[in-house]
Design a protein around this motif. Sequence first.
Motif, PDB file in Angstrom:
ATOM      1  N   LEU A  67       0.825  -1.206   0.000  1.00 51.17           N
ATOM      2  CA  LEU A  67       0.000   0.000   0.000  1.00 51.17           C
ATOM      3  C   LEU A  67       0.859   1.256   0.000  1.00 51.17           C
ATOM      4  O   LEU A  67       0.591   2.208  -0.732  1.00 51.17           O
ATOM      5  N   GLU A  68       1.879   1.267   0.842  1.00 52.07           N
ATOM      6  CA  GLU A  68       2.729   2.452   0.942  1.00 52.07           C
ATOM      7  C   GLU A  68       3.482   2.705  -0.364  1.00 52.07           C
ATOM      8  O   GLU A  68       3.577   3.850  -0.821  1.00 52.07           O
ATOM      9  N   GLN A  69       4.007   1.650  -0.973  1.00 51.74           N
ATOM     10  CA  GLN A  69       4.707   1.804  -2.251  1.00 51.74           C
ATOM     11  C   GLN A  69       3.749   2.257  -3.343  1.00 51.74           C
ATOM     12  O   GLN A  69       4.091   3.085  -4.193  1.00 51.74           O
ATOM     13  N   LEU A  70       2.535   1.719  -3.300  1.00 46.45           N
ATOM     14  CA  LEU A  70       1.530   2.077  -4.294  1.00 46.45           C
ATOM     15  C   LEU A  70       1.179   3.556  -4.202  1.00 46.45           C
ATOM     16  O   LEU A  70       1.080   4.248  -5.220  1.00 46.45           O
ATOM     17  N   ALA A  73       4.141   5.747  -5.544  1.00 44.82           N
ATOM     18  CA  ALA A  73       4.239   5.671  -7.009  1.00 44.82           C
ATOM     19  C   ALA A  73       3.062   6.380  -7.672  1.00 44.82           C
ATOM     20  O   ALA A  73       3.228   7.051  -8.704  1.00 44.82           O
ATOM     21  N   MET A  74       1.889   6.261  -7.080  1.00 46.54           N
ATOM     22  CA  MET A  74       0.684   6.866  -7.651  1.00 46.54           C
ATOM     23  C   MET A  74       0.783   8.387  -7.640  1.00 46.54           C
ATOM     24  O   MET A  74       0.487   9.052  -8.634  1.00 46.54           O
ATOM     25  N   ARG A  75       1.210   8.947  -6.517  1.00 49.81           N
ATOM     26  CA  ARG A  75       1.344  10.410  -6.424  1.00 49.81           C
ATOM     27  C   ARG A  75       2.412  10.926  -7.392  1.00 49.81           C
ATOM     28  O   ARG A  75       2.233  11.975  -8.023  1.00 49.81           O
ATOM     29  N   ASP A 119     -12.947   0.142  12.973  1.00 49.55           N
ATOM     30  CA  ASP A 119     -11.953   1.209  13.086  1.00 49.55           C
ATOM     31  C   ASP A 119     -10.708   0.718  13.820  1.00 49.55           C
ATOM     32  O   ASP A 119     -10.784  -0.137  14.713  1.00 49.55           O
ATOM     33  N   GLY A 120      -9.588   1.256  13.436  1.00 52.65           N
ATOM     34  CA  GLY A 120      -8.315   0.912  14.046  1.00 52.65           C
ATOM     35  C   GLY A 120      -7.192   1.473  13.202  1.00 52.65           C
ATOM     36  O   GLY A 120      -7.423   1.938  12.084  1.00 52.65           O
ATOM     37  N   PRO A 121      -5.955   1.427  13.685  1.00 54.19           N
ATOM     38  CA  PRO A 121      -4.842   2.035  12.933  1.00 54.19           C
ATOM     39  C   PRO A 121      -4.617   1.406  11.569  1.00 54.19           C
ATOM     40  O   PRO A 121      -4.312   2.106  10.603  1.00 54.19           O
ATOM     41  N   TRP A 122      -4.788   0.079  11.452  1.00 54.03           N
ATOM     42  CA  TRP A 122      -4.560  -0.562  10.157  1.00 54.03           C
ATOM     43  C   TRP A 122      -5.692  -0.232   9.195  1.00 54.03           C
ATOM     44  O   TRP A 122      -5.454  -0.003   8.005  1.00 54.03           O
ATOM     45  N   THR A 123      -6.912  -0.190   9.716  1.00 54.90           N
ATOM     46  CA  THR A 123      -8.042   0.195   8.870  1.00 54.90           C
ATOM     47  C   THR A 123      -7.880   1.622   8.376  1.00 54.90           C
ATOM     48  O   THR A 123      -8.126   1.927   7.209  1.00 54.90           O
ATOM     49  N   ARG A 124      -7.449   2.519   9.283  1.00 57.15           N
ATOM     50  CA  ARG A 124      -7.265   3.919   8.877  1.00 57.15           C
ATOM     51  C   ARG A 124      -6.186   4.043   7.825  1.00 57.15           C
ATOM     52  O   ARG A 124      -6.283   4.880   6.915  1.00 57.15           O
ATOM     53  N   LEU A 125      -5.139   3.232   7.936  1.00 59.59           N
ATOM     54  CA  LEU A 125      -4.092   3.226   6.905  1.00 59.59           C
ATOM     55  C   LEU A 125      -4.681   2.837   5.556  1.00 59.59           C
ATOM     56  O   LEU A 125      -4.455   3.516   4.538  1.00 59.59           O
ATOM     57  N   PHE A 126      -5.448   1.768   5.523  1.00 56.48           N
ATOM     58  CA  PHE A 126      -6.044   1.289   4.280  1.00 56.48           C
ATOM     59  C   PHE A 126      -7.001   2.323   3.699  1.00 56.48           C
ATOM     60  O   PHE A 126      -6.942   2.636   2.510  1.00 56.48           O
ATOM     61  N   VAL A 129      -5.134   5.241   2.099  1.00 53.02           N
ATOM     62  CA  VAL A 129      -4.579   4.982   0.767  1.00 53.02           C
ATOM     63  C   VAL A 129      -5.695   4.934  -0.279  1.00 53.02           C
ATOM     64  O   VAL A 129      -5.526   5.414  -1.402  1.00 53.02           O
ATOM     65  N   CYS A 130      -6.856   4.366   0.094  1.00 49.07           N
ATOM     66  CA  CYS A 130      -7.996   4.372  -0.834  1.00 49.07           C
ATOM     67  C   CYS A 130      -8.416   5.803  -1.161  1.00 49.07           C
ATOM     68  O   CYS A 130      -8.693   6.131  -2.323  1.00 49.07           O
ATOM     69  N   GLN A 131      -8.428   6.656  -0.147  1.00 50.50           N
ATOM     70  CA  GLN A 131      -8.766   8.062  -0.378  1.00 50.50           C
ATOM     71  C   GLN A 131      -7.714   8.733  -1.245  1.00 50.50           C
ATOM     72  O   GLN A 131      -8.036   9.541  -2.121  1.00 50.50           O
ATOM     73  N   ALA A 132      -6.444   8.390  -1.016  1.00 58.04           N
ATOM     74  CA  ALA A 132      -5.370   8.968  -1.819  1.00 58.04           C
ATOM     75  C   ALA A 132      -5.519   8.584  -3.286  1.00 58.04           C
ATOM     76  O   ALA A 132      -5.252   9.391  -4.183  1.00 58.04           O
TER      77      ALA A 132
END
Length: 207
Positions: A67-70, A73-75, A119-126, A129-132
């Motif tokens: 997710l982080e690499q994606l 690269a996307m931005r 809700d949780g830190p991993w969900t917020r991360l996901f 990235v979906c919002q990004a």
Amino acid sequence: MVGRPQKRTRETRDRILAEAARLFSGQGFEATSVDAIAEAAGVAKATVFAHFADKTSLLIAARTADLEQLEVAMRAHVARTPIGETRDYIAGIFRPWLALYRSDPDFARLYLVQSTLRDGPWTRLFLGVCQAMEECALEGFRRLSREGRLVRGADPDLLAQGVLAFFYHMIVGHSLGTLAGEDAQLALFDGLLAAWLSTGAAEAQDV
């Protein structure tokens, strides 16, 4: 001495995550129980939940690096990639996501049920990235508009929303087996972009 408990905690978390990823890959998300993950990692079930709120959080965490690499690269693609073929520029935002979801159907289903995730830190991360991804799609079309690559008078935000909706449709299609292969999925997506954007490209060339 202070750092040792923290190191052990990280090592325990990493071991749980590694075993979860291995089991998810080998037998699927639904067929893998938290008990099985705990046993494979050599920890108590309660220890798994001390690190991860639920099994879904484990699946997200297993994909964190992807997710982080994606997102990076996307931005970079949206901001700096030279615009050659208009549809290739837009497709470059979505194709890596489609590839990720084709490779992991369980992870793809998370995208389809975002609003129901705990809700949780991993969900917020996901979700972040979906919002990004959605923001990048909007910015990509806005860049095309600024550079005169869309049909004159076209609303870039509306076009972006249309492509995002079609992106969602393709993930559903792949999950249901109606777009089972990469070729079928990309042909459908590229065909849509060609139909929507070719007029704008031709008009830009005539200016």
